[in-house]
Design an enzyme around this catalytic site. Structure first.
Site: not given
Length: 370
Positions: A29, A103, A185, A234, A242, A325-326
């Site tokens: 995101t 996704q 998530n 996923r 969350n 990701g990062r």
């Protein structure tokens, strides 16, 4: 390189899609969809095309309806304008030699009336407030608290399944190569799967079989549009982000893996260790074992992998591919940097969510840095 060191860069057949390497761009995101309408833009197309050397790009989470939106500026895939915007992205990725899955996302309770149609409450499997969870609803809002959601009625669920099916249809129209179902998530499908967020007493709650019923309805619906070989899912078995938990993730995700196996999906991407929170220190190896024992498709490991850890775990049979990701945010040419074992750019976390080109399309490649 020895053969073992080279494994990350070997071709891999994911379902029926040929990948040039085992380095996956994780769904990320970035909250940069153009307004009004949460539409992917030319800037988004540049960002993804820069990263087309990855074996597969998985798009950022993309809501299948307005009800499915939980944050400002995240893209949708339910209007003609959004579909056309995503077509710009997939065309750019394909022109750069890449492959891309969409996704599909519904946030469930992780939202706010300001983002919901008619200012309604967010929805979830049960009316349980996700304690400590927040969302942003505008550029100026900062992070705001989430209200207690409204529990979905059983007769509403087929309509949400249809949102996913139509999203899968729209992803095909937008030129994607396949889809990933977001069941991780702490978002809607994860909320149904895990016992901490699902306190229902009907056919969609209680036993593991019941808690998996709605997510598997979504799987079967998108299979009406895409062959199973072009679908992945996923999950985050031990993720705490969350306000999530499951009383027995080993049994729950063994059962899920068995059902995904029966459905014939191409892959399971597992968030093993998340910067957003995890109930286990390190990787949940017993849960990974349970998934691997039940599912013979591809296993994509996700969660703060280094280059060398990814190589080691693939060689040890702990995963087949690794999603990043990062590191791929900050290194558009991550594949080449890993190939050369070259230094990586550092990411700027302040630019992860929202904004413009800065921290998005302006990270230099290795060639540009030399």
């Amino acid at each position: 390189m020895t053969n073992g060191d080279n494994v990350l860069f070997e071709p891999f057949t994911l379902g029926d899609l040929e990948l040039p390497n085992r380095i996956i761009m994780a769904p990320l995101t970035r909250a940069r969809a153009s307004q009004p309408g949460d539409v992917p833009s030319d800037m988004n197309a540049r960002y993804y095309a820069q990263r087309a050397s990855a074996g597969l790009i998985i798009s950022e989470a993309t809501q299948v309806s307005q009800q499915g939106q939980g944050y400002a500026y995240t893209p949708g895939i339910y209007t003609p304008e959004q579909i056309a915007g995503w077509r710009k992205v997939t065309d750019a990725v394909h022109a750069a030699g890449g492959r891309m899955h969409a996704q599909l996302w519904h946030v469930g309770r992780i939202s706010h009336p300001e983002l919901q149609p008619g200012g309604e409450l967010p929805v979830g499997p049960s009316a349980i407030k996700p304690e400590g969870s927040q969302v942003f609803i505008s550029a100026d809002s900062g992070m705001v608290d989430i209200p207690t959601p409204r529990a979905l009625e059983a007769d509403e669920l087929p309509g949400i399944v249809e949102q996913y099916r139509q999203g899968a249809e729209n992803a095909r129209e937008a030129g994607f190569d396949g889809i990933e179902i977001h069941a991780a998530n702490g978002y809607l499908l994860d909320q149904f799967i895990k016992s901490g967020s699902n306190h229902r007493t009907d056919d969609y709650g209680g036993s593991v079989e019941n808690r998996l019923r709605f997510p598997m309805m979504v799987v079967e619906a998108v299979k009406q549009v895409w062959p199973a070989a072009r679908i992945g899912i996923r999950v985050s078995p031990t993720g705490s982000f969350n306000s999530m938990f499951d009383a027995d993730p080993h049994s729950t995700f063994r059962a899920l893996a068995r059902k995904v196996q029966e459905a014939g999906l191409a892959y399971i991407e597992v968030v093993e260790d998340s910067f957003q929170g995890n109930h286990e220190n390190g990787r949940p190896e017993s849960v990974i074992d349970a998934i691997r024992e039940e599912f013979t498709g591809a296993y994509i490991g996700n969660g703060a992998y280094s280059r060398n850890e990814a190589i080691e775990r693939i060689n040890a049979g702990r995963c087949d591919l690794a999603s990043f990701g990062r590191p791929i945010i900050a290194n558009p040419d991550l594949v080449e940097r890993f190939r050369q074992d070259a230094p990586l750019n550092e990411w700027d976390a302040s630019t992860f969510y929202g904004g413009d080109e800065r921290g998005y399309t302006d990270y230099p490649t290795l060639a540009e840095s030399q």
